[in-house]
Design a protein around this motif. Structure first.
Motif, short mmCIF file in Angstrom:
data_model
loop_
_atom_site.label_atom_id
_atom_site.label_comp_id
_atom_site.label_asym_id
_atom_site.label_seq_id
_atom_site.Cartn_x
_atom_site.Cartn_y
_atom_site.Cartn_z
N ASP A 413 0.89 -1.17 0.00
CA ASP A 413 0.00 0.00 0.00
C ASP A 413 0.92 1.21 0.00
O ASP A 413 1.57 1.51 1.00
CB ASP A 413 -0.88 -0.06 1.25
CG ASP A 413 -1.72 1.19 1.45
OD1 ASP A 413 -1.62 2.14 0.66
OD2 ASP A 413 -2.49 1.21 2.44
N TRP A 415 1.85 5.06 -0.18
CA TRP A 415 1.41 6.45 -0.04
C TRP A 415 2.43 7.37 -0.68
O TRP A 415 3.63 7.29 -0.36
CB TRP A 415 1.25 6.85 1.44
CG TRP A 415 0.83 8.29 1.53
CD1 TRP A 415 -0.44 8.78 1.51
CD2 TRP A 415 1.69 9.44 1.59
NE1 TRP A 415 -0.44 10.16 1.54
CE2 TRP A 415 0.86 10.59 1.59
CE3 TRP A 415 3.08 9.61 1.62
CZ2 TRP A 415 1.38 11.90 1.64
CZ3 TRP A 415 3.60 10.91 1.67
CH2 TRP A 415 2.74 12.04 1.68
N THR A 418 1.54 13.40 -6.34
CA THR A 418 2.14 14.01 -7.53
C THR A 418 3.39 14.79 -7.11
O THR A 418 4.43 14.73 -7.77
CB THR A 418 1.13 14.98 -8.19
OG1 THR A 418 -0.07 14.26 -8.48
CG2 THR A 418 1.69 15.59 -9.47
C1 WT7 Z 1 -3.06 12.05 -2.51
C2 WT7 Z 1 -2.15 12.35 -3.69
C3 WT7 Z 1 0.22 9.05 -5.63
C4 WT7 Z 1 -0.26 8.84 -6.96
C5 WT7 Z 1 -1.73 8.92 -7.16
C6 WT7 Z 1 -2.40 10.08 -6.48
C7 WT7 Z 1 -3.88 10.16 -1.45
C8 WT7 Z 1 -2.30 8.44 -2.39
C9 WT7 Z 1 -2.43 6.87 -0.89
C10 WT7 Z 1 -2.36 5.72 -0.04
C11 WT7 Z 1 -3.80 6.82 1.45
C12 WT7 Z 1 -3.24 7.94 -0.48
C13 WT7 Z 1 -3.35 11.12 -0.41
C14 WT7 Z 1 -2.35 11.94 -1.19
N1 WT7 Z 1 -3.15 8.90 -1.44
N2 WT7 Z 1 -1.86 7.21 -2.07
N3 WT7 Z 1 -1.63 4.64 -0.37
N4 WT7 Z 1 -3.06 5.75 1.12
N5 WT7 Z 1 -3.92 7.91 0.69
O1 WT7 Z 1 -1.66 11.25 -6.62
O2 WT7 Z 1 -3.44 12.89 -7.21
O3 WT7 Z 1 -1.22 13.64 -6.24
O4 WT7 Z 1 -2.94 12.46 -4.84
O5 WT7 Z 1 -3.70 10.80 -2.72
O6 WT7 Z 1 -4.40 11.91 0.03
O7 WT7 Z 1 -2.09 13.19 -0.62
P1 WT7 Z 1 -2.29 12.64 -6.28
#
Ligand code: WT7
Length: 652
Positions: A413, A415, A418
């Motif tokens: 998982d 986290w 962008t």
């Molecule tokens: C946000 C970033 C990372 C590439 C896809 C999204 C949420 C992302 C997780 C995870 C919980 C997560 C957060 C973050 N997020 N991965 N594994 N567990 N929340 O990229 O559009 O820049 O979004 O997505 O809230 O800040 P993004």
């Protein structure tokens, strides 16, 4: 006593240590990477940079850091396309498959590293002939076809920065992004295939370009063979130019800190931010994470990230990480339900996919479709699963583990954002004992701390997620707006990067992401995360998907309103609604019991699958809707409104 920063309600004690056979063969199987990075985080990253990347000239300084400005691998030069292509071909791997590409209609192409080098070099020459120079920006608006990674790599070969605009975006979004980046050229296609039909792209570019003065040329890939208008002197067919271009194009050596690409964050509220990523640090971290987080064995693995290249996930984990590591990947053009709801499992079986990386929203959709879909196929080639994009609720985690992973595959998982460019908090699959729903620990070389409202670090419970150390693939700024860069990420908690997410640490030190802090609800002074309530809702067997928001309430400040999609077999009724409410109270406590639960046919999501809670708050508070332009399917909100007015739980 003061209230905790964010309440810690859910409790999960299932533990999944790495399966012994997996661990025995894993690239990382003990704590040595963590120990090395803890001892000296710069030296750790410098070693990764030198081992994973081929530099044209070595760097002299690992890091220059003056908050908020980082320079990694200073003095080093390299070319990204050379790292992704030439060095593998030179090492005798030209015949190795880079991409097993599959179009939605079922057409396929097998592209080797030698093929990719040839095509990228030709297209790089085409870009030069069209006047693109080192330092220019090129916009890319394409379907998921092989020419998409080719376009990215061709830009990097000549030192132009790309700005990929997701193919589902409207002409207005193209205008904003092209103008903000002052792009010189647009690369597009006539269209792509989605849900069994051609979906046009070029007409959107034509409409947008009426308002984009910086663009002097358009290159169009023929994909759907649909009629398009070609503007004389501006528009060119890709196949005509590439066919006659030379396959020799020496890669341009770039400074480690030269701009590699811009990628605009979806911007559900304000003007989209052009996130800047540079060359050496970005490539180092995506190569490192792709290798160790997915335990990549490039000789035998067939890796598949099902995201779109239009998002950062596709940039880092379809294009740059896998190619830098010489991996064999699957690239799929279409949707998971065309022609049948087993399309992904059919692909896994036919190509023998070993690692699958997808999003929790997709997993919950697969759950809704039922285990009989994956059961139609032999998924025994899979050995590792990954998730990204939002918190994964334990139920979905267990389903993924059981029905896709056959109980034998670790789940990473991951986290990240962008802005972070690459993975930040994630298990290492041969090292970390997993807890379903936890992203576990920061990677080696990454510093994470939770802080309270006063910016003081906390060691247990809920708080704000901050990053305490600069990292190689960190964003270098927001294009054209250094002040906004500082204000957005570095000003809230001095000395720290604030990610905008809430998280909690449990007694074993595991990190649990709790969603965006803007979504945290305040119910009678209790700060409750949407993530924990949603997770408790989908834990009820009748609930397939859930989104909760805090709606203004005279009595409690905010009241929790849950919107749920029920499984096909459940009969919507007021009794069911009551039962679901009680389930939440039972699972995580009475303060988290939703005041209302509304059964809805669908939830409002962005094209990248994120729930637009802002719109649900508008509905819950009876307001007119705010900006809906980033909504994937604009009709869902009306359906939700009528469910809220007259369905079960409406109190009608
Ligand atoms: C946000 C970033 C990372 C590439 C896809 C999204 C949420 C992302 C997780 C995870 C919980 C997560 C957060 C973050 N997020 N991965 N594994 N567990 N929340 O990229 O559009 O820049 O979004 O997505 O809230 O800040 P993004």
């Amino acid at each position: 006593m003061s209230q905790p920063t964010i309440s810690d309600l859910a409790n999960e004690d299932r533990l999944f240590p790495p399966p012994p056979a997996f661990q025995a063969a894993a690239l990382a199987s003990d704590n040595s990477l963590y120990r090395e990075a803890d001892a000296d985080h710069e030296a750790f990253w410098a070693r990764q940079a030198r081992e994973l990347i081929t530099w044209s000239s070595d760097f002299h300084t690992t890091l220059e850091w003056e908050l908020p400005d980082a320079r990694w691998f200073v003095g080093g030069t390299l070319n990204v396309s050379e790292n992704c292509l030439d060095r593998h071909v030179a090492a005798g791997k030209g015949t190795k498959v880079a991409f097993h590409w599959e179009g939605e209609p079922g057409d396929t192409r097998t592209i080797t590293y030698a093929d990719l080098l040839d095509e990228v070099s030709r297209f790089a020459n085409v870009l030069k002939d069209l006047g693109v120079e080192k330092g220019d920006r090129v916009a890319i608006y394409m379907p998921m076809i092989p020419e998409l990674p080719v376009a990215l790599l061709a830009c990097t070969r000549i030192g132009a920065a790309h700005s990929v605009i997701f193919g589902g975006f409207s002409p207005d979004s193209i205008v904003d992004r092209v103008n903000d980046g002052e792009c010189k050229l647009v690369i597009t296609a006539d269209g792509g295939f989605r849900r069994g039909a051609p979906s046009p792209l070029k007409p959107n570019v034509d409409e947008a370009l009426a308002s984009c003065p910086s663009v002097t040329g358009v290159v169009v890939v023929r994909r759907t063979d649909t009629e398009v208008t070609m503007v004389e002197g501006r528009d060119h067919w890709y196949h005509e130019l590439v066919g006659s271009a030379s396959p020799e194009c020496p890669p341009e050596p770039m400074d480690s800190e030269d701009l590699l690409f811009l990628l605009y964050t979806s911007g559900t509220t304000a003007k989209p931010k052009g996130i800047m990523h540079t060359t050496g640090g970005y490539l180092t971290q995506v190569a490192f994470t792709h290798k160790y987080v997915f335990d990549l064995k490039p000789e035998t693995d067939v890796y598949w990230c099902s995201a779109d290249v239009g998002w950062i996930t596709g940039h880092s984990y379809i294009v740059y990480g896998p190619l830098a590591n010489g991996a064999t990947s699957v690239l799929y053009e279409g949707t998971p339900d065309t022609p049948g709801k087993d399309r992904l499992w059919d692909i896994v079986e036919r190509y023998g996919v070993t690692q699958l990386y997808t999003a929790p929203t997709a997993i919950r959709m697969f759950m809704k479709w039922g285990a009989e879909e994956p059961e139609k196929h032999d998924l025994s080639s899979l050995r590792l699963l990954g998730t990204v994009g939002e918190p994964i609720n334990p139920e979905a985690w267990i389903w993924y583990h059981t029905h896709i992973g056959g109980g034998r595959c670790p789940i990473v998982d991951t986290w990240w954002q962008t802005e972070t460019g690459g993975h930040m908090i994630t298990p290492l699959p041969g090292v970390t004992a997993l807890k379903p729903g936890s992203a576990t620990f920061p990677l080696p070389g990454i510093g994470v701390e939770l802080v309270d409202d006063h910016g003081q670090p906390i060691e247990r419970g809920g708080g704000y997620l901050t990053l305490t150390l600069p990292w190689p693939s960190m964003l270098r700024g927001i294009w054209g707006d250094p002040q906004r860069y500082f204000d957005t990420y570095w000003s809230t908690y001095p000395g720290r990067y604030f990610a905008g997410d809430g998280a909690k640490i449990d007694d074993d030190g595991y990190l649990w992401l709790l969603g965006r802090v803007d979504d945290v609800m305040n119910v009678s002074g209790h700060r409750i995360s949407t993530t924990e309530v949603e997770s408790a809702l989908v834990d009820h067997p009748a609930v397939a998907e859930a989104a909760v928001v805090g709606a203004s309430d005279d009595l409690t400040g905010q009241a929790i309103v849950g919107y749920v999609i029920v499984v096909n077999t459940a009969e919507p009724s007021d009794e069911l609604v009551e039962e679901i409410r009680q389930h939440v109270a039972h699972k995580i406590g009475p303060t988290a019991r939703p005041k209302r639960v509304i059964i809805v046919p669908d939830l409002p999501k962005t094209r990248s699958g994120k729930i637009m809670r802002r719109l649900l708050r508008d509905v819950a508070e009876g307001r007119d809707l705010g900006d809906t332009t980033t909504l994937a399917d604009p009709t869902v909100v009306d359906a939700i409104r009528s469910s809220a007015a007259e369905g079960p739980g409406s109190g009608r």
